[in-house]
Design a protein around this motif. Structure first.
Motif, short mmCIF file in Angstrom:
data_model
loop_
_atom_site.label_atom_id
_atom_site.label_comp_id
_atom_site.label_asym_id
_atom_site.label_seq_id
_atom_site.Cartn_x
_atom_site.Cartn_y
_atom_site.Cartn_z
N HIS A 8 3.76 21.52 66.33
CA HIS A 8 4.86 20.58 66.25
C HIS A 8 4.76 19.84 64.91
O HIS A 8 3.78 19.15 64.66
N PRO A 10 5.44 16.96 62.30
CA PRO A 10 5.77 15.54 62.46
C PRO A 10 7.13 15.25 61.82
O PRO A 10 7.36 15.56 60.66
N ARG A 12 10.35 12.43 61.16
CA ARG A 12 10.77 11.04 61.13
C ARG A 12 12.12 11.01 61.83
O ARG A 12 13.03 11.73 61.47
N GLN A 35 9.18 15.68 56.52
CA GLN A 35 8.48 14.71 55.67
C GLN A 35 9.05 14.64 54.25
O GLN A 35 8.84 13.65 53.56
N TYR A 62 11.29 14.15 70.65
CA TYR A 62 10.94 12.81 70.18
C TYR A 62 9.81 12.24 71.03
O TYR A 62 9.84 12.31 72.26
N ARG A 65 3.45 14.55 70.57
CA ARG A 65 2.42 14.59 69.51
C ARG A 65 1.84 15.96 69.43
O ARG A 65 1.73 16.71 70.26
#
Length: 65
Positions: A8, A10, A12, A35, A62, A65
Motif C-alpha cells: 500500500h 502512502p 496524502r 508523494q 483511507y 497502513r
C-alpha cells in the motif's frame, strides 16, 4: 517468495468541500495524492455529508497502513 498482499503506497488524502453558488449547500469530494503530488484516486461523485465522504474514502483505503 512473493508477498501475500500488494504493498500500500502512502497517500496524502484531501477532503474538499464545494459550495453550490445557487443555494449555498455544501457537497464533499475526496482525492488521494502520491508523494509527488499526482492524483492517484478520487471520489466518483460528491456527498451530502462529510461522514458519507469519509466512509467512501475508507472503503478505498483511507486510514489503512
Amino acid at each position: 517468495m512473493a508477498p501475500a498482499e500488494k504493498p500500500h503506497l502512502p497517500f496524502r488524502w484531501s477532503f474538499i468541500p464545494q459550495q453550490n453558488p445557487r443555494d449555498g449547500t455544501i457537497r464533499w469530494t475526496w482525492r488521494a495524492h502520491t508523494q509527488v503530488g499526482d492524483v492517484a484516486m478520487e471520489s466518483e461523485g460528491s456527498f451530502e455529508t462529510f461522514t458519507e465522504c469519509l466512509n467512501d474514502a475508507k472503503s478505498k483505503g483511507y486510514g489503512e497502513r
